[in-house]
Write a protein that holds these residues in place. Structure first.
Motif, PDB file in Angstrom:
ATOM      1  N   ASP A  69     -22.713 -38.391  22.965  1.00  0.00           N
ATOM      2  CA  ASP A  69     -22.717 -37.279  22.535  1.00  0.00           C
ATOM      3  C   ASP A  69     -23.590 -36.283  23.800  1.00  0.00           C
ATOM      4  O   ASP A  69     -24.064 -37.118  24.864  1.00  0.00           O
ATOM      5  CB  ASP A  69     -23.937 -36.977  21.585  1.00  0.00           C
ATOM      6  CG  ASP A  69     -23.671 -35.702  20.619  1.00  0.00           C
ATOM      7  OD1 ASP A  69     -22.771 -34.764  21.267  1.00  0.00           O
ATOM      8  OD2 ASP A  69     -24.164 -35.519  19.704  1.00  0.00           O
ATOM      9  N   ASP A  70     -22.935 -35.143  23.896  1.00  0.00           N
ATOM     10  CA  ASP A  70     -23.454 -34.191  25.030  1.00  0.00           C
ATOM     11  C   ASP A  70     -23.264 -34.814  26.445  1.00  0.00           C
ATOM     12  O   ASP A  70     -24.204 -34.621  27.419  1.00  0.00           O
ATOM     13  CB  ASP A  70     -25.026 -34.006  24.894  1.00  0.00           C
ATOM     14  CG  ASP A  70     -25.387 -33.415  23.183  1.00  0.00           C
ATOM     15  OD1 ASP A  70     -24.490 -32.890  22.607  1.00  0.00           O
ATOM     16  OD2 ASP A  70     -26.534 -33.366  22.899  1.00  0.00           O
TER      17      ASP A  70
ATOM     18  N   GLU B 272     -22.936 -41.204  17.128  1.00  0.00           N
ATOM     19  CA  GLU B 272     -23.207 -40.293  18.269  1.00  0.00           C
ATOM     20  C   GLU B 272     -24.561 -40.599  18.509  1.00  0.00           C
ATOM     21  O   GLU B 272     -25.520 -40.252  18.017  1.00  0.00           O
ATOM     22  CB  GLU B 272     -22.910 -38.947  18.001  1.00  0.00           C
ATOM     23  CG  GLU B 272     -21.571 -38.771  17.647  1.00  0.00           C
ATOM     24  CD  GLU B 272     -21.183 -37.231  17.360  1.00  0.00           C
ATOM     25  OE1 GLU B 272     -22.094 -36.311  17.878  1.00  0.00           O
ATOM     26  OE2 GLU B 272     -20.020 -36.707  17.242  1.00  0.00           O
TER      27      GLU B 272
ATOM     28  N   GLU C 207     -16.695 -30.624  23.090  1.00  0.00           N
ATOM     29  CA  GLU C 207     -17.545 -29.888  22.132  1.00  0.00           C
ATOM     30  C   GLU C 207     -17.594 -28.279  22.462  1.00  0.00           C
ATOM     31  O   GLU C 207     -17.437 -27.971  23.617  1.00  0.00           O
ATOM     32  CB  GLU C 207     -18.784 -30.254  22.383  1.00  0.00           C
ATOM     33  CG  GLU C 207     -19.302 -31.649  21.996  1.00  0.00           C
ATOM     34  CD  GLU C 207     -20.651 -32.016  22.006  1.00  0.00           C
ATOM     35  OE1 GLU C 207     -21.265 -32.641  21.200  1.00  0.00           O
ATOM     36  OE2 GLU C 207     -21.462 -31.236  22.776  1.00  0.00           O
TER      37      GLU C 207
HETATM   38 MG    MG Z   1     -22.616 -33.050  20.766  1.00  0.00          MG
END
Ligand code: MG
Ligand code: C2E
Ligand code: MG
Ligand code: MG
Length: 282
Positions: A181-182, A151, A238
């Motif tokens: 990620d994010d 990630e 998430e």
């Molecule tokens: Mg994350």
């Protein structure tokens, strides 16, 4: 004595002007020692395949048991990033997580397809020894490269130096997957993502918050999911905390969910019992 007073005055001045410096130095030294003494630990949070409700894999998340409590990454990763210690922290987590996952593969049923996601700081990607470190962790543990997902945050996607490009190609050649990620918190365009050749995109949990009561939040999740699918990327949501969020994700065809609704990150010893459960929804 004038010298001593001067020095004392300097320290006082220093402490008043930059109240965190000493604390940070102490924390850095402590973190370095904890790492050397194997005192960090890894928690595992399941990632669930939405259509089948089965555990698809785990994300490894670092923890620092300290002073009777558990220090969260938000508290100590900034210092690790600043000092470069993050490189060793990440590699420790990678080795440790691969080791545990490989052990579960031999002792627990139905674990042969479980994936492992690890977070790597963008600092890793500017280092020429990254691919070697990943290869070594895989070989030492026997965990299959195809099941390992790295990630990385969007920031790195924007960086196009030769080392970064070589590292990404090297990981791909090993068979390791890249997950963004994010997603949604940075500035990367989907065009960048395509060039980056990622397998999946993780929608940041800040987008999940308003899903129930704000039409525009649900619309954002819908749009990100649709664009990701058009680019051939799977989607992990998430921060899924409610059944309504999960229902929306299911209706959008989002493949995977991760969040407190399903399970918090758990310590190593709790993983076998979690895998025995028929469903994580209670
Ligand atoms: Mg994350
Ligand atoms: P991340 O990679 O986005 O990981 C997900 C974070 O969201 C985790 O926080 C997890 O506990 C939290 N989370 C999961 N589900 C929910 C939910 O339903 N609600 C809420 N409110 N939070 C949820 P954690 O473990 O505190 O980690 C924070 C961040 O620290 C991670 O965000 C990641 O960026 C970083 N991190 C953690 N471990 C490592 C590591 O080994 N290396 C590096 N470089 N970064 C790490
Ligand atoms: Mg992550
Ligand atoms: Mg996040």
């Amino acid at each position: 004595s004038a010298k001593r007073a001067g020095r004392g005055a300097f320290v006082t001045f220093h402490e008043q002007m930059r109240p965190n410096t000493n604390t940070q130095l102490l924390l850095e030294a402590e973190l370095r020692a904890a790492l050397a003494a194997d005192q960090l630990t890894v928690h595992f949070q399941p990632i669930v395949h939405i259509p089948t409700s089965r555990v698809h894999g785990f994300e490894a998340l670092v923890r620092w048991p300290r002073g009777g409590g558990m220090m969260s990454p938000a508290e100590f990763l900034p210092i690790a990033e600043e000092t470069g210690l993050i490189v060793d922290v990440d590699r420790w987590v990678l080795r440790e997580a691969c080791r545990h996952m490989a052990a579960w593969r031999t002792t627990l049923p139905n674990t042969d397809q479980l994936t492992l996601s690890v977070n790597l700081s963008s600092q890793q990607f500017t280092r020429p020894d990254l691919v070697d470190a990943v290869r070594t962790a895989l070989h030492a543990s026997g965990f299959p490269a195809e099941l390992l997902k790295v990630e990385i945050t969007e920031g790195l996607v924007m960086e196009r130096s030769d080392v970064v490009t070589t590292n990404i190609a090297g990981l791909k050649a090993l068979g390791v997957g890249l997950h963004i990620d994010d997603f949604g918190t940075g500035y990367s365009s989907l065009g960048y993502l395509q060039r980056f050749d990622a397998q999946a995109l993780k929608i940041d949990r800040s987008f999940m918050g308003g899903v129930e009561d704000r039409a525009d939040s649900a619309e954002l999740v819908r749009t990100i999911t649709a664009m990701a699918h058009n680019l051939g990327l799977s989607v992990v949501a998430e921060g899924v905390e409610t059944r309504a969020q999960l229902a929306l994700l299911r209706s959008l065809g989002c493949e995977y969910a991760q969040g407190f609704l399903l399970s918090r990150p758990i310590p190593v010893q709790d993983v076998p019992a979690l895998l025995e459960r028929d469903t994580l929804l209670t």
